[in-house]
Design an enzyme around this catalytic site. Structure first.
Site, PDB file in Angstrom:
ATOM      1  N   GLU A 391       0.814  -1.302   0.061  1.00 40.47           N
ATOM      2  CA  GLU A 391       0.252  -0.173   0.033  1.00 40.47           C
ATOM      3  C   GLU A 391       0.800   1.279  -0.066  1.00 40.47           C
ATOM      4  O   GLU A 391       0.546   2.151  -0.698  1.00 40.47           O
ATOM      5  CB  GLU A 391      -1.114  -0.093   1.200  1.00 40.47           C
ATOM      6  CG  GLU A 391      -2.101  -1.004   1.149  1.00 40.47           C
ATOM      7  CD  GLU A 391      -1.906  -2.274   1.561  1.00 40.47           C
ATOM      8  OE1 GLU A 391      -2.768  -3.106   1.718  1.00 40.47           O
ATOM      9  OE2 GLU A 391      -0.631  -2.620   2.130  1.00 40.47           O
ATOM     10  N   HIS A 460     -10.624  -4.512  10.504  1.00 41.22           N
ATOM     11  CA  HIS A 460     -11.400  -4.185   9.088  1.00 41.22           C
ATOM     12  C   HIS A 460     -12.524  -3.455   9.224  1.00 41.22           C
ATOM     13  O   HIS A 460     -13.338  -3.390   8.229  1.00 41.22           O
ATOM     14  CB  HIS A 460     -11.649  -5.483   8.335  1.00 41.22           C
ATOM     15  CG  HIS A 460     -10.395  -6.242   7.940  1.00 41.22           C
ATOM     16  ND1 HIS A 460      -9.364  -6.638   8.629  1.00 41.22           N
ATOM     17  CD2 HIS A 460     -10.052  -6.654   6.485  1.00 41.22           C
ATOM     18  CE1 HIS A 460      -8.516  -7.254   7.936  1.00 41.22           C
ATOM     19  NE2 HIS A 460      -9.114  -7.227   6.680  1.00 41.22           N
TER      20      HIS A 460
END
Length: 654
Positions: A391, A460
């Site tokens: 990322e 998450h």
């Protein structure tokens, strides 16, 4: 190939200019004219001079915090560089960037960097832009031996190797980070040897031999320009001074070691080579005197330059937002939010060939929530790219591609993963325009799903909008309906600022009317979802529907609730919010993020500062419990605010 005498003299002039610039900078620092700090390049001049001598004007470089040499070698004006070090308005960055962030976009110098190795993802992104545009431009990304152990270096090498990007990664191994020798921190036989793990050439050269560096970079640039991918070059050199001019550190190198390396002076070596090739001492003296004259003029230029103003400073943070007009008619067929976002991406990619999408699993399968489905088939793999799971680097590559003229849309698969990217978001994307004096733009969208409600547990399910709203330079968008999502994403892609576009994962399947034709919604325009007279509820994302449901129930009790969705948190439509409070005199703020330190606290502060006299009751905030999101479904429901929680908060005001 043997260089002509004119080329050698040009290299000598560049190296002499780099050295004298940094020696002069050290003198001016002692005098208090150069403030903050600066990092000397003395001793390493051969690397930048040789590397940039292989580049065309339209090629790119990315420098480091020790970047004066990189800029001068690429052709930067020393008077504007000196003015920047003085913090003056005629500097390359109008006095806002300083030594570590100096850049010259007109020369395709994409900035030096105060964060170690952070320029590599940016350089990788510029190379990606060259690849997508099918040009033969090349990027040289400089970094040091200390930066070689940063994860983004390895991620960049991997990404560039996988995509065969036209980039040369040039490690200036001066053998020390700040004070720690690379022999104590770097495993393996050499930094260059690490290239083997990525299937690309790795070359180790004497960084004090300008001709050796020139030949190594020449080969790497030719390989990149031909489309054969990246090269890693390690140039072994030595900085003569300490880490920086400010650092007052104990000695960490022996005098014998320093003397040994000074005897390998790269400028003296080239001086001897020029004499051997027939250049006279008088000619060399003329070149040196020309450098001295140029530096004297640079100091005068910097001294006479004005100080930047507060107005210049504040106007440099954001580029003007794209001018758009929201449609008067919001009717259209029912679409899910995922479908609405997909329509916006299709429309903007059709409208502007500079727009491309990248992220984990966005191409072949169309994203795990289906937002990018069909884009690969419509626009091809060049513009819809599946990335490695790295990322920090693919977000940084988005920054570099944006600076280089494209309009990237980068998906973070689950927005919790944005924590891996925070340097590139906060220190690079958000600050780039500002640090370069308000000139460049960074038209980048970073989008993806946040929030809980579908039992994905603590890593998450977070709502992190307050992180980004705190950072000047970022736009923060948080739609609650399919209609808003389509129009706001179109605006985000057209905007010239980095946009954090937050999509609540529990809303992807929610349906609503969406006009068929493309449209855009201006930033900084709140939407009054329901009018009322007794209390204002400001709600975001999934809390908007719950606030509307609570309002409908409370109407039966005789309480009239006005529900407002800010839609964009930065910029914030304060006028609409304050006008509502002036009408209702009561305020509830509802968001899914943890209440402590959440965006609701900022809203409450704005109201306290600007409309306190309008309030007939304290502001009430409704937010998540101060716990990470639990996996258990009952506990998750107990953590996230409910319709009942909002209704109870409203009742408490009467």
């Amino acid at each position: 190939m043997k260089l002509e005498i004119e080329q050698l003299e040009s290299l000598y002039t560049t190296m002499a200019k780099i050295r004298r610039f940094d020696e002069k900078t050290a003198e001016l620092f002692v005098q208090g004219l150069v403030k903050g700090t600066a990092h000397s390049y003395v001793g390493e001049e051969a690397v930048a001079a040789a590397a940039c001598a292989n580049l065309r004007e339209d090629d790119y470089i990315v420098g480091t915090h020790r970047g004066h040499g990189h800029c001068i070698a690429k052709g930067a004006r020393v008077d504007r560089m000196m003015a920047e070090l003085f913090g003056r308005v005629d500097g390359y960055c109008r006095g806002l960037g300083g030594s570590m962030h100096i850049a010259a976009l007109d020369l395709n110098i994409l900035g030096c960097n105060g964060i170690v190795a952070a320029g590599l993802p940016i350089g990788t992104g510029a190379a990606l832009a060259s690849r997508i545009r099918r040009t033969d431009r090349v990027v040289v990304a400089f970094f040091g031996d200390g930066g070689a152990n940063q994860g983004v270096v390895h991620e960049s090498l991997n990404l560039a190797a996988v995509w065969k990007l036209p980039v040369v990664y040039l490690c200036e191994n001066n053998q020390y980070a700040l004070s720690t020798a690379s022999t104590r921190t770097t495993a393996g036989t050499s930094i260059a040897a690490r290239a083997g793990g990525y299937g690309i050439p790795g070359v180790r050269v004497d960084g004090n031999d300008v001709l050796a560096v020139y030949e190594a970079v020449k080969t790497a640039v030719a390989r990149a320009r031909a489309g054969d991918g990246p090269t890693l070059i390690e140039a072994v050199t030595y900085r003569w001074g300490g880490h920086s001019m400010r650092a007052n550190l104990p000695d960490y190198r022996t005098k014998d070691e320093e003397r040994e390396w000074m005897e390998k002076d790269p400028i003296a070596r080239l001086h001897s080579e020029l004499e051997r090739r027939g250049t006279s001492i008088i000619r060399l003296k003329e070149l040196e005197e020309a450098v001295e004259g140029e530096l004297d003029r640079a100091v005068r230029f910097a001294t006479e330059s004005a100080e930047p103003t507060v107005e210049i400073m504040e106007s440099s943070v954001y580029a003007p937002h794209a001018p758009v007009t929201e449609p008067a008619d919001r009717r259209g067929p029912e679409r899910t939010m995922a479908e609405a976002l997909n329509e916006a991406l299709h429309a903007e990619m059709t409208r502007d060939e500079r727009v491309f999408v990248m992220g984990e699993d966005v191409s072949l399968i169309g994203g795990i929530f289906g937002v990018t489905r069909g884009l690969r088939e419509a626009f091809g793999e060049d513009r819809v790219r599946d990335t490695p799971i790295s990322e920090a680097t693919f977000v940084g590559a988005g920054v570099g591609a944006a600076i280089a003229g494209l309009r990237p849309v980068v998906e973070i698969q689950i927005f919790d993963f944005v924590a891996m990217t925070m340097d590139q978001v906060v220190n690079q994307a958000a600050k780039f325009r500002y640090m370069l004096g308000g000139g460049p733009t960074v038209p980048l969208v970073i989008r993806g799903p946040q929030g809980g409600g579908i039992r994905l547990a603590a890593q998450h399910s977070q709502s992190l909008e307050a992180w980004f709203a705190h950072v000047p330079g970022l736009v923060v968008v948080a739609p609650s309906t399919p209609y808003d999502a389509k129009g706001l994403l179109a605006s985000a892609i057209r905007d010239d600022n980095p946009v954090i576009f937050l999509e609540h994962k529990a809303l992807y399947a929610v349906k609503g009317p969406v006009p068929n034709e493309p449209y855009a919604i201006p930033f900084g325009t709140a939407d009054v979802k329901r009018t009322g007279s007794d209390v204002t509820v400001i709600a975001t994302q999934a809390m908007v529907a719950r606030a509307l449901a609570a309002a409908a129930d409370l109407e039966k009790e005789g309480i009239s609730v006005e529900v407002i969705d800010p839609r964009t948190l930065v910029p914030l439509d304060e006028a609409t919010l304050l006008a509502s409070i002036a009408k209702t005199h009561r305020l509830v703020i509802a968001h899914e993020a943890v209440k402590r330190g959440g965006f609701g606290a900022e809203l409450a502060a704005v109201v306290a500062e600007k409309a306190l006299d309008e309030l007939d009751a304290p502001v009430v905030r409704v937010g998540a419990r101060a716990v990470p999101m639990p996996y258990n479904d009952g506990l998750e429901r107990a953590t996230i605010p409910t319709q009942a929680d909002i209704a109870e908060a409203i009742r408490s005001l009467f």
